[in-house]
Design an enzyme around this catalytic site. Structure first.
Site, short mmCIF file in Angstrom:
data_model
loop_
_atom_site.label_atom_id
_atom_site.label_comp_id
_atom_site.label_asym_id
_atom_site.label_seq_id
_atom_site.Cartn_x
_atom_site.Cartn_y
_atom_site.Cartn_z
N GLY A 161 0.83 -1.20 0.00
CA GLY A 161 0.00 0.00 0.00
C GLY A 161 0.87 1.25 0.00
O GLY A 161 2.08 1.20 0.22
N CYS A 162 0.23 2.39 -0.23
CA CYS A 162 0.99 3.65 -0.32
C CYS A 162 1.57 4.05 1.03
O CYS A 162 2.73 4.49 1.10
CB CYS A 162 0.11 4.76 -0.90
SG CYS A 162 -1.47 5.00 -0.05
N PHE A 163 0.82 3.91 2.12
CA PHE A 163 1.35 4.25 3.43
C PHE A 163 2.54 3.36 3.80
O PHE A 163 3.58 3.86 4.24
CB PHE A 163 0.26 4.16 4.50
CG PHE A 163 -0.66 5.34 4.56
CD1 PHE A 163 -0.16 6.62 4.78
CD2 PHE A 163 -2.03 5.18 4.42
CE1 PHE A 163 -1.01 7.72 4.85
CE2 PHE A 163 -2.88 6.27 4.50
CZ PHE A 163 -2.38 7.55 4.71
#
Length: 359
Positions: A161-163
């Site tokens: 994921g981006c986080f």
């Protein structure tokens, strides 16, 4: 690493009209080593791409098709799946059986254990009756800079994921070298509204999100488990940390600020900056900023770059690492193409946007 072939590889994008799919199409369209050969979607099936998205014309006006594994396999060698959590697991086993190599942008194959996925994505686990533990075990976690040895032979990649991408790029060098305590790690992260996807959501309406900063998922956010899993692997022991995301009134961009207590309070920001420079010296998508220069999300907008800056507060013996990415590119579609590049023996940054449109 595999030797690159001279003929373009055929790639299918499933979930083509979502934000992740759109970014993937935009990158693949001009990629020297890939040919976009299949567009998949359920709600948009039967529509020509130009009718569906006239703002992004493709070289060939493909018709979106139902994502049936046999149809995908007949048209493509690789598939990028940009689907809601749970749906990819219904396609992957058959695609792998048919010889299609897969990069999945959802969380379905980020965890090596199906029970870990079910515990983290409990609502999806109630909806999807999965029995594909063998593929969870096989999947490579696609944080490219930390998976270069596994990706060339991978059949299945679970893209982060981006986080987790921004957070782990900042955190992993410190944990791998044992430079910070395992306790008391805090990640304060901020992202734009596109991270919520394209489906309508009340809290992402302009009237709700504009002129405001709002925390969410303060305790038990899903990405915490993903970050802790990779952090523990880097540290060689169990790591628990605090992760808090915030929604910012911008479309794209992500800043993760990571705090940790130094084991050696004599270490300086210059020392640690050198460590990061050495760690990422052969990774063209990561730039380490000089001490005292702090990154802005605007500096990486529309690129596959991550910018990292390191500071040390000698008063508290804390290290502060700031990491910025474009959540839709390095945090999603660009990272998927990076994975495809390494899987096919191409330059890791082939076909990827590296310079921002500034301001």
């Amino acid at each position: 690493m595999a030797v690159a072939s001279s003929s373009p590889r055929r790639v299918a994008v499933i979930g083509a009209s979502g934000y992740g799919g759109l970014q993937t199409l935009r990158i693949l369209q001009n990629h020297p080593g890939f040919e976009l050969s299949f567009l998949g979607g359920e709600r948009s099936a039967g529509k020509s791409w130009f009718d569906l998205c006239p703002c992004l014309p493709l070289a060939e006006n493909l018709v979106v098709q139902n994502p049936e594994p046999d149809a995908i396999a007949a048209a493509a060698d690789f598939a990028v799946l940009s689907l809601p959590n749970g749906l990819a697991s219904g396609l992957v086993p058959r695609l792998l059986q048919l010889g299609v190599r897969v990069v999945d942008l959802s969380a379905d194959y980020r965890f090596p254990s199906l029970s870990q996925w079910a515990a983290t994505y409990s609502s999806e686990a109630k909806e999807f009756d999965r029995a594909d533990q063998e593929f969870c075990s096989e999947a490579v976690y696609g944080l490219v800079e930390w998976a270069m040895e596994q990706l060339p032979k991978a059949r299945l990649v679970g893209a982060p994921g981006c986080f987790p991408t921004a957070s782990l790029l900042a955190l992993m060098p410190l944990l791998q070298q044992g430079l910070i305590e395992g306790e008391g790690i805090v990640i304060d992260a901020k992202t734009g509204t596109s991270g919520g996807g394209r489906a309508p959501k009340e809290h992402l309406l302009l009237a709700e999100a504009a002129e405001a900063v709002a925390p969410y998922g303060v305790v038990g956010h899903r990405h915490t488990a993903e970050i802790e899993m990779l952090a523990s692997k880097a540290a060689g022991r169990n790591i628990q940390l605090q992760f808090t995301p915030h929604l910012m009134p911008m479309v794209r961009g992500l800043l993760a600020t990571v705090y940790g207590r130094l084991r050696d309070p004599g270490l300086t920001a210059e020392d640690l900056t050198t460590l990061y420079q050495v760690t990422y010296k052969n990774h063209p998508c990561i730039d380490i900023l000089p001490v005292g220069t702090y990154p802005s999300t605007k500096w990486v907008k529309h690129t596959n770059k991550a910018l990292i800056s390191v500071a040390v507060d000698k008063r508290t013996s804390q290290v502060i690492v700031m990491s910025v990415i474009d959540n839709l590119i390095k945090g999603q579609a660009g990272q998927a193409v990076q994975c495809l590049n390494v899987m096919t023996g191409q330059a890791v940054d082939a076909g990827l946007p590296m310079l921002p449109y500034y301001p």
